[in-house]
Enzyme design. Structure first.
Site, PDB file in Angstrom:
ATOM      1  N   THR A 500     -97.179  -2.586 -36.335  1.00 35.90           N
ATOM      2  CA  THR A 500     -97.922  -2.184 -37.538  1.00 35.90           C
ATOM      3  C   THR A 500     -98.903  -1.048 -37.265  1.00 35.90           C
ATOM      4  OG1 THR A 500     -99.516  -3.980 -37.205  1.00 35.90           O
ATOM      5  CG2 THR A 500     -97.675  -4.393 -38.709  1.00 35.90           C
ATOM      6  N   ASP A 501     -99.297  -0.840 -36.015  1.00 34.06           N
ATOM      7  CA  ASP A 501    -100.104   0.343 -35.718  1.00 34.06           C
ATOM      8  C   ASP A 501     -99.308   1.611 -35.994  1.00 34.06           C
ATOM      9  OD1 ASP A 501    -102.506  -0.785 -35.065  1.00 34.06           O
ATOM     10  OD2 ASP A 501    -102.231  -0.696 -32.906  1.00 34.06           O
TER      11      ASP A 501
END
Length: 734
Positions: A500-501
């Site tokens: 998700t980064d």
């Protein structure tokens, strides 16, 4: 169950669908009429066999922006191969670091390879259309999903490029939920929940005193054995073992909330039902909006992954229409100087981001030609935020660096003057920090009405959780992604890298382009609130919708397809040590082709596998038959045989394979090197798309903190040499 498809409902939200027979003359003519009125065409036609060729499209619209999204790109030896989410995860390196020694490689849950490629496609589309408008000429983007995915695998490439880091290896290992840093891991709690704990933030100031309060600190409280944080970091395995014992004696949810009260980025591993029902942040921010789904009825519908100061209602589920009438639009300009491969040239970005999500997003903008000025300080330049750390080197190329002491009023004044010369500010501080500095949009708009401010907070800028501290593993845990990225019966592995980064970074880049588009139309900038938590919910939206509409609370299925659409669908052992291949077939024709490849007519006629329902009912036996075949064969040979038979397949590749055996990446020159004064020569990956045949050309090494401060102040802001020297001596530039 006989109603509208969950995945189609989600992925086509906000769209109109028109059905055309492109084999017939009338359908082709209607399609070209649509192209004539379009700004952008996004397609995924098979390389070498497009439905329409470029001259035909350009005759219909000489200034069309066309984005071709394919598995491997439009050329190269593997162009046109068959993939799906499972196979793409295997090929790009993701599966090589997800799972553990017992499970073998795991494919992450939920179409994440498609999400990654989709975000890149949207970024490329909005970037390229700027050139089309400026020049009046057609733009063609060739986006390789494979290259896009490889660029978003965190330590897979980092450890290959920098093998002398603390990891002491060039091949990132598969190690369950343990993060590459050794400081994040999921442990089982007393109430049955897994808890993602970390020793990465304020270890000696907060975490060890908290352990001591609970009588659980062990030797960490002994100043002779552990005199400070350095000693603890050098012995992280012991620190993590103390945390494991501590978690086992606590309730998981209680521990999560107490950790966040103390500003520690813990996360509790929730399933989909818990993720939706136990988070007050969802309701407080109105993330779910009731929408009418045609053919089904009302359902709570997941919302946007970024919200802006100009938003209207949430998108509704898509509709099918008989025809599309485009609105009138202004004529395209001509004679512009923008280069197709540097579509953001002339755009200035003030970058206040750190760690991975924000820096990756601004790296994307910098690769596309934006002038990104990274604001750093000596106080924030330690560890992974240091230009000496491989992590920083991976995400901060192509940027200028200025040092500003934001704790001083003189420093904040310099930053505000920089903002007056910028198009965008991007930050991922805690909620409210930029406003306190006078760098929010409301404070800046009088002097620079076109500026946009993008805040990439973990939880967003408001709501009861706005002050929660999150990293990617926290988001994975809270949204159901960790829970479902597991083999059956297990809940504590999850993705092997900070997915998700990367996706938040791409969403940040897309938000930046959205803001530029809005400014070009209205003259005004935007405030954009990009909640990485809501993005994490969004990438789980099909599972969320299944629960919201049907009450389904899914359990992990390992490498099998979560909706049973593909069977077989797995990762199988091959000859050699830790060698694997992903194979997926869909429909009866593909199964028959695969069966004959493996076991001839006898397997093709086996009644256990005679239909999709039978194959799903006998999936253990099916996987056994396939692995009996693959176990003695080379993984690349298996993949080639399957592809020749029309079956999606690919070897599980690690970084060594990507750099040394992946003929597609080699043919498209995906890897290159760069030279820096402090680190010497090191490797990097290029941008994963070509614009009118050219890859973005600029790849500058990372600049040292503050290396460009003097040039920016005197050249861009007009300070005299003496004024700059006074600011430096006064402590404003440090």
């Amino acid at each position: 169950g006989g109603g509208p498809s969950i995945q189609q409902t989600w992925y086509n939200a906000g769209k109109r669908t028109v059905r055309l027979d492109l084999e017939g003359e009338a359908g082709r003519r209607t399609f070209l009429d649509l192209v004539a009125g379009a700004d952008i065409l996004i397609e995924d036609w098979t390389p070498g066999a497009p439905l329409f060729d470029s001259p035909e499209l350009e005759r219909a619209n000489p200034a069309l922006t066309r984005v071709s999204v394919t598995a491997m790109g439009l050329d190269g030896p593997l162009a046109g191969i068959r993939t799906n989410d499972l196979v793409a995860n295997a090929l790009c390196g993701s599966a090589s670091v997800t799972g553990n020694a017992q499970t073998g490689p795991l494919s992450g849950y939920g179409n994440q390879t498609h999400h990654t490629a989709g975000w890149y496609a949207a970024v490329c589309a909005l970037a390229a259309v700027r050139v089309a408008r400026a020049t009046g000429s057609a733009q063609h983007v060739d986006l390789s999903a494979h290259e896009a995915l490889v660029s978003c695998t965190e330590q897979v490439l980092m450890e290959w490029f920098f093998p002398k880091g603390t990891w002491k290896t060039s091949i990132a290992p598969r190690q369950g939920s343990l993060h590459w840093s050794g400081a994040y891991e999921i442990y089982p709690a007393r109430d049955g929940h897994g808890v993602m704990v970390t020793a990465s933030l304020k270890l000696t100031e907060v975490l060890v005193p908290w352990l001591a309060e609970d009588g659980a600190a062990g030797d960490l409280a002994d100043p002779e054995k552990f005199p400070g944080v350095v000693a603890m970091v050098k012995n992280l395995p012991y620190v993590m073992s103390v945390l494991r014992k501590w978690v086992a004696a606590r309730d998981g949810e209680e521990l999560f909330f107490e950790a966040q009260r103390r500003h520690q980025p813990f996360g509790v591993v929730w399933n989909v039902e818990e993720a939706l029902t136990k988070s007050p942040q969802i309701a407080a921010r109105g993330y779910l909006q009731e929408r009418e789904v045609p053919g089904f009825g009302a359902v709570a519908f997941p919302g946007r992954m970024a919200r802006t100061s100009a938003d209207g209602p949430h998108p509704s589920p898509g509709t099918t229409v008989e025809r599309v009438d485009w609105p009138a639009r202004p004529a395209k300009a001509s004679g512009g100087a923008l280069r197709p491969s540097r579509p953001l040239e002339g755009v200035r970005v003030l970058d206040f981001t750190h760690v991975l999500a924000g820096p990756f997003g601004t790296r994307v903008l910098a690769d596309l030609g934006a002038d990104v000025i990274k604001v750093g300080t000596a106080a924030r330049s330690g560890g992974a935020n240091s230009p000496d750390h491989p992590y920083y080197l991976c995400w901060n190329r192509n940027k200028r660096s200025v040092a500003i002491n934001m704790a001083s009023e003189a420093g904040r004044d310099v930053a505000r003057r920089l903002a007056g010369k910028s198009d965008l500010i991007i930050e991922n501080f805690s909620a409210g920090v930029l406003k306190r500095w006078g760098l929010d949009r409301d404070s800046l708009r009088a002097g620079n009405p076109g500026i946009s401010v993008i805040s990439m907070g973990g939880m967003g800028q408001d709501g009861p959780w706005k002050d929660f501290v999150t990293y990617a593993p926290t988001i994975h845990a809270l949204t159901g992604l960790t829970y479902l990225t597991n083999p059956p019966g297990e809940h504590t592995l999850g993705y092997g890298f900070s997915l998700t980064d990367h996706l938040s970074g791409l969403a940040g880049a897309l938000a930046a382009l959205q803001a530029l588009e809005y400014r070009d139309r209205t003259g005004q900038g935007l405030s954009i609130d990009l909640s990485q938590y809501e993005l994490g919910l969004g990438i789980m939206a099909p599972a969320l919708l299944d629960y919201l509409a049907n009450g389904v609370n899914p359990e992990p299925v390992g490498n099998r397809h979560p909706f049973g659409a593909w069977a077989p669908h797995g990762i199988y052992r091959c000859a050699g040590d830790d060698n694997w291949v992903a194979i997926a077939s869909r429909g009866e024709a593909e199964w028959q082709a695969l069966a004959r490849l493996i076991g001839g007519d006898e397997l093709a006629a086996d009644p256990r596998f005679a239909s999709r329902a039978n194959r799903l009912a006998n999936e253990d036996a099916l996987d056994g038959v396939i692995e009996d075949w693959t176990r003695g064969l080379d993984r690349y040979d298996v993949a080639r045989r399957c592809q020749d038979a029309g079956i999606a397949a690919g070897p599980v590749q690690d970084a060594g394979d990507l750099a040394g055996r992946d003929e597609q990446l080699a043919a498209r020159s995906f890897f290159t090197t760069v030279q820096s004064e402090s680190r010497g020569e090191y490797g990097l990956d290029r941008f994963p798309a070509r614009f009118n045949g050219e890859c973005p050309p600029r790849y500058d090494a990372v600049h040292e903190i503050g290396a460009d401060t003097f040039d920016v102040l005197t050249g861009l802001l007009g300070y005299s040499d003496d004024e700059a020297a006074d600011l430096l001596s006064g402590g404003a530039l440090s």
